[in-house]
Scaffold this active site. Structure first.
Site, mmCIF file in Angstrom:
data_model
loop_
_atom_site.group_PDB
_atom_site.id
_atom_site.type_symbol
_atom_site.label_atom_id
_atom_site.label_comp_id
_atom_site.label_asym_id
_atom_site.label_seq_id
_atom_site.Cartn_x
_atom_site.Cartn_y
_atom_site.Cartn_z
ATOM 1 C CB SER A 84 44.229 42.123 39.128
ATOM 2 O OG SER A 84 44.851 42.224 37.898
ATOM 3 C CB THR A 188 47.356 40.010 44.548
ATOM 4 O OG1 THR A 188 46.736 39.044 43.719
ATOM 5 C CG2 THR A 188 46.838 39.924 45.967
ATOM 6 C CB THR A 206 43.475 39.326 44.282
ATOM 7 O OG1 THR A 206 43.908 39.295 42.922
ATOM 8 C CG2 THR A 206 42.992 37.946 44.680
ATOM 9 N NE ARG A 216 42.804 30.848 40.471
ATOM 10 C CZ ARG A 216 43.536 31.885 40.883
ATOM 11 N NH1 ARG A 216 42.947 32.996 41.271
ATOM 12 N NH2 ARG A 216 44.830 31.800 40.907
ATOM 13 C CB VAL A 217 39.382 29.931 45.669
ATOM 14 C CG1 VAL A 217 40.061 30.617 46.849
ATOM 15 C CG2 VAL A 217 37.872 30.135 45.738
ATOM 16 N N GLY A 218 42.089 31.534 44.470
ATOM 17 C CA GLY A 218 43.549 31.575 44.457
ATOM 18 C C GLY A 218 44.139 31.533 45.854
ATOM 19 C CG ASP A 219 47.950 33.387 46.286
ATOM 20 O OD1 ASP A 219 47.248 33.753 45.312
ATOM 21 O OD2 ASP A 219 48.898 34.057 46.719
ATOM 22 C CB THR A 239 51.484 39.779 44.347
ATOM 23 O OG1 THR A 239 50.730 40.079 43.159
ATOM 24 C CG2 THR A 239 52.929 40.208 44.136
ATOM 25 N N GLY A 240 51.036 37.151 42.559
ATOM 26 C CA GLY A 240 51.466 36.310 41.452
ATOM 27 C C GLY A 240 50.490 35.162 41.257
ATOM 28 N N GLY A 242 48.542 32.306 41.971
ATOM 29 C CA GLY A 242 48.169 31.670 43.227
ATOM 30 C C GLY A 242 48.371 30.172 43.253
HETATM 31 N N1 GLY Z 1 47.546 35.821 43.648
HETATM 32 C C1 GLY Z 1 46.243 35.997 43.243
HETATM 33 C C2 GLY Z 1 45.638 34.838 42.615
HETATM 34 O O1 GLY Z 1 46.300 33.979 42.084
HETATM 35 O O2 GLY Z 1 44.434 34.770 42.599
#
Ligand code: GLY
Length: 336
Positions: A84, A188, A206, A216-219, A239-240, A242
């Protein structure tokens, strides 16, 4: 065991503790002996990190810096189509991959990131350029794309890839995610390098949550959440899902755990236990961490069973399993 006693125990035990620290699948003394010396050591998330680690190692061996090694390794994953990550990653609900990436350099405690950027083939390079060429840490969306183009990075027009986006949309009947929904999957790439000087660098890249609401923005691009590097102590990355990482500054928490004496694996596990204690999802969090300390000890833990991570030194390059966490191991004194 009290915290102080536990800390000194971890310091005093070298090979045995280090072997335990890397979790299941690492009982060989050949591997353990590499844990007590400094780098190069390269760690990354998932099995697809292994070729990235190996490219990172070749980059170091060719005279590149830890930062060069991180960038080159992650660039490989960004175009591999195996994850991804990058433009072949998971599109958002509008059918467009919006990419997130960050990079940190231990010496000087520098950081750069891009978030929600479209069409940029190598977001990790964009993040590095933000760090090196601007007074900022983070650029988002159209600004990040414009900046990438200005800096000469390869930028595609997502609209030109219309056929594949349309096919994806046609195959997909699900609406945008709602409250309580979980992503289809997450993989990720986070990659961390400890070089021969004992300096650290790390990065993540990612496309994030498949079918996410646009914007949307992740971690992963958030310093301290998806990645944290402290050149005095160590580095950690995630990873996982976010959303379960960024509310807790979790990679920062892992590094702080190492600062207070925990082994890398225990530091990852403790961060997960701490989140699980307050999160309604408990151990059903879908989060995994990798970590490495300044001494070259490394480890991983995850709520996803047998979370695979890749570890590479000049002597070996392997995919291993992080410490699995479940309801039974979240209590004080869970497995190392
Ligand atoms: N860990 C990647 C995300 O949640 O976007």
């Amino acid at each position: 065991m009290t915290q102080t006693t536990r800390r000194s125990f971890l310091h005093q035990t070298t090979l045995a503790a280090a072997a335990a620290a890397v979790g299941a699948g690492c009982s060989s003394t050949t591997s353990a002996k590499h844990l007590t010396k400094r780098g190069p050591v390269i760690i990354s998330t998932w099995g697809f990190g292994k070729p990235a680690n190996e490219l990172a190692l070749r980059t170091l061996q060719g005279g590149g810096s830890a930062l060069d090694a991180v960038e080159q390794g992650i660039r490989l994953v960004e175009v591999s189509g195996n994850s991804s990550v990058g433009l072949s990653g998971k599109p958002n609900a509008a059918g467009v991959p919006q990419l997130d990436a960050c990079i940190m350099n231990g010496p000087g405690h520098q950081a750069g990131s891009v978030a929600g950027v479209e069409g940029v083939v190598h977001p990790i390079s964009a993040a590095r350029l933000v760090m090196e060429k601007t007074p900022h840490v983070m650029l988002v969306g159209r600004g990040a794309r414009w900046f990438s183009e200005q800096q000469g990075l390869k930028v595609l027009d997502p609209a030109k890839d219309e056929a594949s986006y349309k096919a994806w949309l046609a195959a997909r009947e699900k609406p945008s995610p709602g409250k309580g929904d979980k992503p289809d999957n997450h993989d990720t790439v986070t990659l961390i390098v400890l070089d021969t000087n004992g300096d650290l660098a790390g990065g993540c890249s990612t496309s994030g949550w498949s079918g996410k609401i646009p914007g949307r923005v992740g971690d992963s691009p958030i310093i301290g959440s998806g990645l944290y590097v402290d050149n005095e102590v160590g580095a950690a990355g995630a990873t996982g899902l976010g959303e379960n990482v960024m509310r807790y500054c979790a990679s920062y928490a892992v590094v702080e755990n190492m600062r207070h004496g925990m082994s890398p694996t225990e530091a990852c596990a403790e961060a997960i236990r701490r989140i699980a204690k307050t999160d309604p999802a408990g151990m059903d969090l879908a989060i995994n961490f990798i970590a490495i300390n300044k001494q070259g000890e490394f480890g991983a833990a995850g709520t996803q069973a047998n979370f695979p991570y890749s570890i590479t030194t000049p002597e070996f390059s392997e995919v291993r399993k992080g410490q699995p966490l479940s309801q039974s191991t979240q209590k004080e004194g869970g497995n190392e």
